[in-house]
Design a protein around this motif. Sequence first.
Motif, PDB file in Angstrom:
ATOM      1  N   TYR A  68     -34.217  14.875  27.264  1.00  0.00           N
ATOM      2  CA  TYR A  68     -34.883  15.772  26.314  1.00  0.00           C
ATOM      3  C   TYR A  68     -36.175  16.343  26.879  1.00  0.00           C
ATOM      4  N   LEU A  69     -36.687  15.793  27.950  1.00  0.00           N
ATOM      5  CA  LEU A  69     -37.920  16.282  28.551  1.00  0.00           C
ATOM      6  C   LEU A  69     -37.771  17.745  28.954  1.00  0.00           C
ATOM      7  N   THR A  95     -42.964  25.964  21.464  1.00  0.00           N
ATOM      8  CA  THR A  95     -43.404  24.731  22.096  1.00  0.00           C
ATOM      9  C   THR A  95     -42.212  24.024  22.727  1.00  0.00           C
ATOM     10  N   ARG A  96     -42.514  23.109  23.639  1.00  0.00           N
ATOM     11  CA  ARG A  96     -41.445  22.336  24.267  1.00  0.00           C
ATOM     12  C   ARG A  96     -41.916  20.898  24.488  1.00  0.00           C
ATOM     13  N   LEU A  97     -40.964  20.003  24.686  1.00  0.00           N
ATOM     14  CA  LEU A  97     -41.275  18.588  24.869  1.00  0.00           C
ATOM     15  C   LEU A  97     -41.779  18.359  26.291  1.00  0.00           C
ATOM     16  N   THR A  98     -43.021  17.890  26.409  1.00  0.00           N
ATOM     17  CA  THR A  98     -43.602  17.638  27.727  1.00  0.00           C
ATOM     18  C   THR A  98     -43.820  16.151  27.991  1.00  0.00           C
ATOM     19  N   THR A  99     -43.635  15.326  26.983  1.00  0.00           N
ATOM     20  CA  THR A  99     -43.660  13.873  27.162  1.00  0.00           C
ATOM     21  C   THR A  99     -42.539  13.267  26.325  1.00  0.00           C
ATOM     22  N   VAL A 100     -41.816  12.340  26.923  1.00  0.00           N
ATOM     23  CA  VAL A 100     -40.760  11.617  26.204  1.00  0.00           C
ATOM     24  C   VAL A 100     -40.940  10.129  26.450  1.00  0.00           C
ATOM     25  N   GLY A 132     -44.075   8.596  18.077  1.00  0.00           N
ATOM     26  CA  GLY A 132     -44.380   8.605  19.498  1.00  0.00           C
ATOM     27  C   GLY A 132     -43.191   8.886  20.389  1.00  0.00           C
ATOM     28  N   GLU A 133     -42.077   9.337  19.801  1.00  0.00           N
ATOM     29  CA  GLU A 133     -40.874   9.604  20.586  1.00  0.00           C
ATOM     30  C   GLU A 133     -41.102  10.697  21.629  1.00  0.00           C
ATOM     31  N   PHE A 134     -41.896  11.708  21.252  1.00  0.00           N
ATOM     32  CA  PHE A 134     -42.166  12.810  22.178  1.00  0.00           C
ATOM     33  C   PHE A 134     -43.473  13.504  21.798  1.00  0.00           C
TER      34      PHE A 134
END
Length: 220
Positions: free
Chosen positions: A158-159, A144-149, A182-184
């Motif tokens: 970090y996005l 998985t990867r961060l898609t919202t920051v 809610g950070e990401f």
Amino acid sequence: MKKRVIVSWSSGKDSTLTLCRLQQNPDYDVVGLYTSYVDGEVPFQATPIDIVKAQAKSIGLPLVLIELDQVFPPNDVYQQAIISGIKHSGLEIDAVAFGDMFCNGIEAYRRSYIEAAGWECVFPLIGQDSALLAREIIEVGIVTRLTTVDTSQLDGSYLGRVYDQRLLDELPTHCDPCGENGEFHTLVTDAPCFFYPLTTEVDTVKREGRFHHQIHRLLE
């Protein structure tokens, strides 16, 4: 008798770990996923619905799509939409599972409308240590990867980062390892519960105030 359970599916790591755990639990039979969405996307994750459909296809479970007309509808409107969507899905269920981790009142809120509809609430991750859950997500093979920051809590750089041990090591100390404040938010493209991985690429990047979103599109 196994309890037939439907999983609240966000497209991200928490719901994926929830599904993986339930599939390994002899007390439950996962019979489907459900996702609520607004304007063709999962709120917060900003995952396009076609990717959610592709996830469900790879997992091999029916997907119940519940459309909302706004991200934050009144509670009664939201609850009724969820209950109605599940009841009219054609799936026979005994329980609804959620990937919530924090004991911050969310459990009581979920129970207030799910149990009133006659179903059990299941919380496989609730109250467990975020650092341990983060390591489990990585170790079991959830990709998985961060898609919202939320840039008020975490730097926008970090996005798009892959959720791995390096990311965890580099997160600021004030940031929850699972982003539970809610950070990401994340998008999963492979996991033990997938029959095959998904291939996506970045389509657009949206910056809506403090929220930065990386919108992916599915590659065939």
